[in-house]
Design a protein around this motif. Structure first.
Motif, PDB file in Angstrom:
ATOM      1  N   PRO A  88       0.753  -1.135  -0.023  1.00 28.19           N
ATOM      2  CA  PRO A  88      -0.133  -0.040  -0.087  1.00 28.19           C
ATOM      3  C   PRO A  88       0.841   1.236   0.241  1.00 28.19           C
ATOM      4  CG  PRO A  88      -0.464  -1.360   1.997  1.00 28.19           C
ATOM      5  CD  PRO A  88       0.539  -2.105   0.841  1.00 28.19           C
ATOM      6  N   THR A  89       2.002   1.023   0.449  1.00 29.83           N
ATOM      7  CA  THR A  89       3.108   2.335   0.305  1.00 29.83           C
ATOM      8  C   THR A  89       3.919   2.270  -1.023  1.00 29.83           C
ATOM      9  OG1 THR A  89       4.781   1.355   1.362  1.00 29.83           O
ATOM     10  CG2 THR A  89       3.146   2.363   2.805  1.00 29.83           C
ATOM     11  N   SER A  90       3.749   1.553  -1.957  1.00 30.00           N
ATOM     12  CA  SER A  90       4.291   1.546  -3.217  1.00 30.00           C
ATOM     13  C   SER A  90       4.426   2.773  -4.103  1.00 30.00           C
ATOM     14  CB  SER A  90       4.046   0.301  -4.001  1.00 30.00           C
ATOM     15  OG  SER A  90       2.846   0.254  -4.324  1.00 30.00           O
ATOM     16  N   PRO A  91       3.342   3.412  -3.895  1.00 31.78           N
ATOM     17  CA  PRO A  91       3.180   4.704  -4.871  1.00 31.78           C
ATOM     18  C   PRO A  91       4.478   5.373  -4.531  1.00 31.78           C
ATOM     19  CG  PRO A  91       1.026   4.147  -4.186  1.00 31.78           C
ATOM     20  CD  PRO A  91       1.997   3.196  -3.249  1.00 31.78           C
ATOM     21  N   ALA A  92       4.833   5.677  -3.226  1.00 31.47           N
ATOM     22  CA  ALA A  92       6.119   6.410  -3.033  1.00 31.47           C
ATOM     23  C   ALA A  92       7.304   5.995  -3.996  1.00 31.47           C
ATOM     24  CB  ALA A  92       6.649   6.481  -1.453  1.00 31.47           C
ATOM     25  N   LEU A 130      -3.108   8.006  -5.119  1.00 27.77           N
ATOM     26  CA  LEU A 130      -3.090   7.302  -3.936  1.00 27.77           C
ATOM     27  C   LEU A 130      -4.207   6.579  -3.466  1.00 27.77           C
ATOM     28  CD1 LEU A 130      -0.614   9.370  -1.678  1.00 27.77           C
ATOM     29  CD2 LEU A 130      -0.243   7.040  -2.310  1.00 27.77           C
ATOM     30  N   ARG A 131      -5.501   7.769  -3.796  1.00 25.95           N
ATOM     31  CA  ARG A 131      -6.697   7.162  -3.542  1.00 25.95           C
ATOM     32  C   ARG A 131      -7.198   5.916  -4.364  1.00 25.95           C
ATOM     33  NH1 ARG A 131      -7.861  12.262  -2.922  1.00 25.95           N
ATOM     34  NH2 ARG A 131      -8.279  12.537  -5.264  1.00 25.95           N
ATOM     35  N   GLU A 132      -6.689   6.139  -5.703  1.00 24.54           N
ATOM     36  CA  GLU A 132      -7.002   4.829  -6.630  1.00 24.54           C
ATOM     37  C   GLU A 132      -6.248   3.777  -6.056  1.00 24.54           C
ATOM     38  OE1 GLU A 132      -5.110   4.036 -10.646  1.00 24.54           O
ATOM     39  OE2 GLU A 132      -6.666   5.956 -10.798  1.00 24.54           O
ATOM     40  N   PRO A 136      -8.631  -0.432  -2.733  1.00 26.90           N
ATOM     41  CA  PRO A 136      -9.012  -1.688  -2.884  1.00 26.90           C
ATOM     42  C   PRO A 136      -8.285  -2.377  -1.626  1.00 26.90           C
ATOM     43  CG  PRO A 136      -7.396  -1.380  -4.729  1.00 26.90           C
ATOM     44  CD  PRO A 136      -8.084  -0.165  -4.360  1.00 26.90           C
ATOM     45  N   HIS A 137      -7.282  -1.879  -1.192  1.00 32.30           N
ATOM     46  CA  HIS A 137      -6.645  -2.417  -0.062  1.00 32.30           C
ATOM     47  C   HIS A 137      -7.473  -1.922   1.127  1.00 32.30           C
ATOM     48  CE1 HIS A 137      -2.682  -3.242  -1.529  1.00 32.30           C
ATOM     49  NE2 HIS A 137      -2.661  -2.069  -2.191  1.00 32.30           N
ATOM     50  N   LEU A 138      -8.092  -0.899   1.024  1.00 35.01           N
ATOM     51  CA  LEU A 138      -8.922  -0.668   2.425  1.00 35.01           C
ATOM     52  C   LEU A 138     -10.355  -1.672   2.423  1.00 35.01           C
ATOM     53  CD1 LEU A 138      -8.362   3.363   2.614  1.00 35.01           C
ATOM     54  CD2 LEU A 138      -7.650   1.649   4.250  1.00 35.01           C
ATOM     55  N   ALA A 139     -10.776  -1.702   1.061  1.00 33.92           N
ATOM     56  CA  ALA A 139     -12.046  -2.397   1.002  1.00 33.92           C
ATOM     57  C   ALA A 139     -11.772  -3.721   1.467  1.00 33.92           C
ATOM     58  CB  ALA A 139     -12.682  -2.350  -0.489  1.00 33.92           C
ATOM     59  N   ALA A 140     -10.715  -4.463   0.828  1.00 33.25           N
ATOM     60  CA  ALA A 140     -10.263  -5.823   1.241  1.00 33.25           C
ATOM     61  C   ALA A 140     -10.310  -5.982   2.762  1.00 33.25           C
ATOM     62  CB  ALA A 140      -9.233  -6.318   0.515  1.00 33.25           C
ATOM     63  N   ALA A 141      -9.616  -5.032   3.373  1.00 31.73           N
ATOM     64  CA  ALA A 141      -9.211  -5.015   4.715  1.00 31.73           C
ATOM     65  C   ALA A 141     -10.566  -4.597   5.863  1.00 31.73           C
ATOM     66  CB  ALA A 141      -8.342  -4.107   5.300  1.00 31.73           C
ATOM     67  N   GLY A 142     -11.729  -4.332   5.093  1.00 27.80           N
ATOM     68  CA  GLY A 142     -12.912  -3.857   5.738  1.00 27.80           C
ATOM     69  C   GLY A 142     -12.551  -2.832   6.728  1.00 27.80           C
ATOM     70  N   SER A 143     -11.924  -1.829   6.306  1.00 26.87           N
ATOM     71  CA  SER A 143     -11.410  -0.528   7.063  1.00 26.87           C
ATOM     72  C   SER A 143     -12.509   0.267   7.182  1.00 26.87           C
ATOM     73  CB  SER A 143     -10.402   0.158   6.565  1.00 26.87           C
ATOM     74  OG  SER A 143      -9.941   1.180   7.178  1.00 26.87           O
ATOM     75  N   ALA A 192      -4.557   1.426   9.354  1.00 26.27           N
ATOM     76  CA  ALA A 192      -5.887   1.605   8.504  1.00 26.27           C
ATOM     77  C   ALA A 192      -6.563   0.171   7.935  1.00 26.27           C
ATOM     78  CB  ALA A 192      -5.705   2.647   7.426  1.00 26.27           C
ATOM     79  N   LEU A 193      -5.653  -0.577   7.650  1.00 23.22           N
ATOM     80  CA  LEU A 193      -5.828  -1.981   7.091  1.00 23.22           C
ATOM     81  C   LEU A 193      -6.132  -2.750   8.235  1.00 23.22           C
ATOM     82  CD1 LEU A 193      -3.147  -2.126   4.209  1.00 23.22           C
ATOM     83  CD2 LEU A 193      -5.705  -1.469   4.269  1.00 23.22           C
ATOM     84  N   GLY A 194      -6.269  -2.557   9.400  1.00 22.58           N
ATOM     85  CA  GLY A 194      -6.395  -3.419  10.383  1.00 22.58           C
ATOM     86  C   GLY A 194      -5.356  -4.269  10.932  1.00 22.58           C
TER      87      GLY A 194
END
Length: 197
Positions: A88-92, A130-132, A136-143, A192-194
């Motif tokens: 999730p931090t790879s865009p950096a 970053l939003r894009e 999917p990471h946040l949705a998959a984690a149910g954040s 944020a991802l739990g």
């Protein structure tokens, strides 16, 4: 068909020349002090040609950011492993690598001469990417954290570090800076991802 290809090539060339003139002028004078006439003089392009493509200097600036967004998306897509979930931090790594390869452009955009308009557009490019990427990471984690909040947190941190890096004349390599960003930002993103407390 060949006529259309030649016209497209001329349009791309004209836009590139105008964008290069804008970058040179930002580095010399700062964005706020540049006029359309300055850009025309530097690019040796007529006023009617400029206005056939752009309504003002901000439209020319935004066109450069559109190109940057496309390049960053390609870089980020190339970094994603086929089967493993993306970091999730790879865009950096994509942003810092792109900035390093395009140091002159980033000096104009992020440096002291860029101004608020330039930073606002850069913030929009990075924030949108970053939003894009995070959705999917946040949705998959149910954040329960909104993607806009997490993306804004990461964008502000990344942009702050990017501006510092440019102003310090790139004292670290892009991979090293991405690693530092990851170490600083990952705890928040993982929470944020739990995965954190």
């Amino acid at each position: 068909m060949a006529v259309a290809a030649n016209q497209d090539r001329r349009v791309r060339r004209t836009c590139r020349i105008l964008h290069e003139a804008l970058i040179s002028l930002v580095l010399e004078k700062g964005y706020e002090r540049i006029t359309v006439q300055d850009i025309l003089d530097r690019a040796d392009v007529g006023r009617s040609t400029f206005y056939a493509h752009f309504r003002d200097k901000e439209a020319l600036l935004v066109a450069g950011f559109d190109t940057m967004r496309d390049e960053l998306r390609r870089d980020l897509d190339a970094m994603r492993p086929g089967v493993q979930p993306a970091d999730p931090t790879s865009p950096a790594a994509a942003v810092f690598g792109h900035a390093y390869r395009n140091r002159r452009v980033y000096r104009a955009m992020c440096g002291k001469r860029g101004g608020n308009v330039v930073r606002r557009h850069l913030h929009g490019v990075i924030g949108g990417m970053l939003r894009e990427h995070l959705r999917p990471h946040l949705a998959a984690a149910g954040s329960d954290l909104p993607v806009d909040v997490v993306a804004e947190f990461c964008t502000a941190a990344m942009l702050g570090l990017l501006v510092w890096w440019v102003d310090q004349d790139f004292p670290h390599g892009p991979a090293e800076l991405a690693s530092m960003y990851r170490r600083l930002a990952a705890p928040g993103v993982l929470a944020a991802l739990g995965h954190g407390s």
